[in-house]
Design a protein around this motif. Structure first.
Motif, PDB file in Angstrom:
ATOM      1  N   UNK A 132      14.645  54.111  59.004  1.00  0.00           N
ATOM      2  CA  UNK A 132      16.095  54.162  58.783  1.00  0.00           C
ATOM      3  C   UNK A 132      16.430  54.642  57.369  1.00  0.00           C
ATOM      4  N   UNK A 133      15.539  54.397  56.419  1.00  0.00           N
ATOM      5  CA  UNK A 133      15.771  54.913  55.067  1.00  0.00           C
ATOM      6  C   UNK A 133      15.739  56.432  55.032  1.00  0.00           C
ATOM      7  N   UNK A 134      14.897  57.029  55.855  1.00  0.00           N
ATOM      8  CA  UNK A 134      14.762  58.484  55.894  1.00  0.00           C
ATOM      9  C   UNK A 134      15.746  59.132  56.868  1.00  0.00           C
ATOM     10  N   UNK A 135      16.149  58.399  57.885  1.00  0.00           N
ATOM     11  CA  UNK A 135      16.986  58.969  58.956  1.00  0.00           C
ATOM     12  C   UNK A 135      18.338  58.264  58.977  1.00  0.00           C
ATOM     13  N   UNK A 136      19.133  58.514  57.980  1.00  0.00           N
ATOM     14  CA  UNK A 136      20.411  57.827  57.831  1.00  0.00           C
ATOM     15  C   UNK A 136      21.499  58.283  58.779  1.00  0.00           C
ATOM     16  N   UNK A 137      21.206  59.311  59.606  1.00  0.00           N
ATOM     17  CA  UNK A 137      22.212  59.788  60.559  1.00  0.00           C
ATOM     18  C   UNK A 137      22.151  59.068  61.904  1.00  0.00           C
ATOM     19  N   UNK A 138      21.272  58.099  62.041  1.00  0.00           N
ATOM     20  CA  UNK A 138      21.088  57.437  63.332  1.00  0.00           C
ATOM     21  C   UNK A 138      22.403  56.851  63.855  1.00  0.00           C
ATOM     22  N   UNK A 139      22.658  57.154  65.126  1.00  0.00           N
ATOM     23  CA  UNK A 139      23.817  56.583  65.812  1.00  0.00           C
ATOM     24  C   UNK A 139      23.408  55.586  66.889  1.00  0.00           C
ATOM     25  N   UNK A 198      26.601  55.338  60.283  1.00  0.00           N
ATOM     26  CA  UNK A 198      27.135  55.978  61.481  1.00  0.00           C
ATOM     27  C   UNK A 198      26.684  55.278  62.762  1.00  0.00           C
ATOM     28  N   UNK A 199      25.926  54.192  62.636  1.00  0.00           N
ATOM     29  CA  UNK A 199      25.350  53.517  63.795  1.00  0.00           C
ATOM     30  C   UNK A 199      26.432  53.070  64.781  1.00  0.00           C
ATOM     31  N   UNK A 200      26.223  53.417  66.060  1.00  0.00           N
ATOM     32  CA  UNK A 200      27.168  53.055  67.115  1.00  0.00           C
ATOM     33  C   UNK A 200      26.562  52.112  68.141  1.00  0.00           C
ATOM     34  N   UNK A 201      25.255  52.238  68.400  1.00  0.00           N
ATOM     35  CA  UNK A 201      24.611  51.437  69.436  1.00  0.00           C
ATOM     36  C   UNK A 201      23.296  50.872  68.896  1.00  0.00           C
ATOM     37  N   UNK A 202      23.118  49.564  69.046  1.00  0.00           N
ATOM     38  CA  UNK A 202      21.891  48.911  68.597  1.00  0.00           C
ATOM     39  C   UNK A 202      21.442  47.928  69.672  1.00  0.00           C
ATOM     40  N   UNK A 203      20.176  48.045  70.067  1.00  0.00           N
ATOM     41  CA  UNK A 203      19.614  47.163  71.092  1.00  0.00           C
ATOM     42  C   UNK A 203      18.542  46.291  70.454  1.00  0.00           C
ATOM     43  N   UNK A 204      18.812  44.989  70.407  1.00  0.00           N
ATOM     44  CA  UNK A 204      17.867  44.022  69.841  1.00  0.00           C
ATOM     45  C   UNK A 204      17.401  43.023  70.897  1.00  0.00           C
ATOM     46  N   UNK A 249      23.001  39.810  61.570  1.00  0.00           N
ATOM     47  CA  UNK A 249      24.137  40.238  62.399  1.00  0.00           C
ATOM     48  C   UNK A 249      25.398  40.334  61.537  1.00  0.00           C
ATOM     49  N   UNK A 250      25.546  39.430  60.590  1.00  0.00           N
ATOM     50  CA  UNK A 250      26.701  39.495  59.687  1.00  0.00           C
ATOM     51  C   UNK A 250      26.617  40.734  58.792  1.00  0.00           C
ATOM     52  N   UNK A 251      25.410  41.062  58.321  1.00  0.00           N
ATOM     53  CA  UNK A 251      25.231  42.277  57.520  1.00  0.00           C
ATOM     54  C   UNK A 251      25.566  43.502  58.362  1.00  0.00           C
ATOM     55  N   UNK A 252      25.158  43.481  59.620  1.00  0.00           N
ATOM     56  CA  UNK A 252      25.462  44.581  60.540  1.00  0.00           C
ATOM     57  C   UNK A 252      26.977  44.759  60.667  1.00  0.00           C
ATOM     58  N   UNK A 253      27.683  43.664  60.793  1.00  0.00           N
ATOM     59  CA  UNK A 253      29.145  43.728  60.910  1.00  0.00           C
ATOM     60  C   UNK A 253      29.779  44.277  59.640  1.00  0.00           C
ATOM     61  N   UNK A 297      26.309  46.233  70.942  1.00  0.00           N
ATOM     62  CA  UNK A 297      25.163  45.499  70.407  1.00  0.00           C
ATOM     63  C   UNK A 297      24.582  44.638  71.521  1.00  0.00           C
ATOM     64  N   UNK A 298      23.276  44.742  71.689  1.00  0.00           N
ATOM     65  CA  UNK A 298      22.585  43.935  72.697  1.00  0.00           C
ATOM     66  C   UNK A 298      21.707  42.907  71.987  1.00  0.00           C
TER      67      UNK A 298
END
Length: 295
Positions: free
Chosen positions: A184-191, A215-221, A232-236, A245-246
């Motif tokens: 994620x440090x190298x690929x900051x465009x991840x959605x 730019x993150x839109x979808x995350x599956x955990x 999760x709070x940092x994510x918000x 978010x899953x």
């Protein structure tokens, strides 16, 4: 369409008389399923040459159009002349796909921007390294259930494919927080990112993802047992564009952190506690009592 391709009239000739590269390949053959095109090769030598031309100029190859059990030799023959692929889907080809078949295809197709390798269990880390070195324009990559993916090969991907927007690492169980952080440090465009079904992924990886990928839109955990409320709070806080978010089976994630995202309209795969209780009560007693939700 089949009848049209086989028809011959004295006045108009046959379909093969039309320009192959300008008409037949881009405007007619593209509408036929790949399985039918392969059958069409057996009609005549002319049709065989036409289909080979089509295969050499094909932009998208999806093995599901033929079936998962493609003979190795057939797959190699189908793509041996193609250097213009943009999308390659080989999901669930674990019965026959190895590095030996895949690497030549990857090595000669530098325009690939979407690769699907879900469930291809016989590949090795060399496949991912080859992808990273040959596909600088890669946007989407699925490696779900590819347990051969390790931190070194993922590091290579991160170093060379910085335009990635969607990565599926579901059940890539060798990966730990450090590998995800580097990605994620190298690929900051991840959605879109899936880290599901990985007990080694925890708060460190989630927090770094949030801070590096605005730019993150979808995350599956799903099933990430080490993920807790703090991440999760940092994510918000850091991902204002998050849409879904899953966190099902993340037993250390509670409503106290999810409510922040829920209030923003983020789609969650777990219900609010009260709604879950009502559903459980309905399952037990057969009906849900009337409750004043304003209390």
């Amino acid at each position: 369409l089949w009848c049209l391709m086989m028809s011959v009239t004295p006045t108009r000739g046959c379909l093969l008389d039309l320009p192959w590269e300008d008409i037949l390949v881009p405007h007619i053959l593209c509408h036929l399923p790949l399985e039918q095109l392969l059958s069409l090769q057996r009609v005549s030598k002319s049709f065989q040459s036409l289909i080979q031309l089509y295969l050499a100029n094909m932009r998208c190859f999806d093995s599901s159009q033929i079936g998962p059990a493609i003979p190795r030799a057939a797959f190699v023959n189908l793509l041996k002349d193609n250097e213009v692929l943009q999308q390659l889907a080989l999901q669930n080809c674990s019965d026959w796909l190895t590095d030996r078949e895949l690497l030549p295809v990857i090595g000669q197709n530098h325009h690939l921007h979407q690769i699907q390798l879900k469930g291809c269990a016989q590949l090795s880390r060399h496949a991912l390294v080859a992808i990273s070195l040959s596909c600088p324009n890669l946007r989407q990559l699925s490696l779900a259930h590819c347990e051969w993916v390790d931190s070194l090969s993922l590091r290579s991907l991160a170093d060379h494919c910085k335009a990635l927007e969607a990565v599926d690492l579901t059940a890539c169980r060798q990966l730990k927080d450090e590998a995800i952080c580097y990605l994620v440090q190298k690929c900051g465009r991840l959605k879109s990112l899936s880290l599901a079904v990985n007990a080694n992924v925890g708060d460190v990886a989630v927090e770094e993802t949030a801070k590096c990928c605005p730019e993150l839109e979808h995350l599956d955990l799903t099933g990430c047992l080490r993920v807790k409320n703090d991440s999760i709070r940092v994510l918000a806080e850091y991902c204002p564009k998050l849409r879904s978010l899953k966190v099902k089976h993340c037993h250390n994630v509670a409503e106290s952190s999810l409510s922040i995202l829920r209030s923003r309209g983020v789609e969650l795969d777990v219900e609010p506690p009260l709604q879950r209780a009502l559903v459980l009560l309905q399952d037990v007693v057969g009906f849900a009592p009337f409750i004043n939700l304003q209390i």
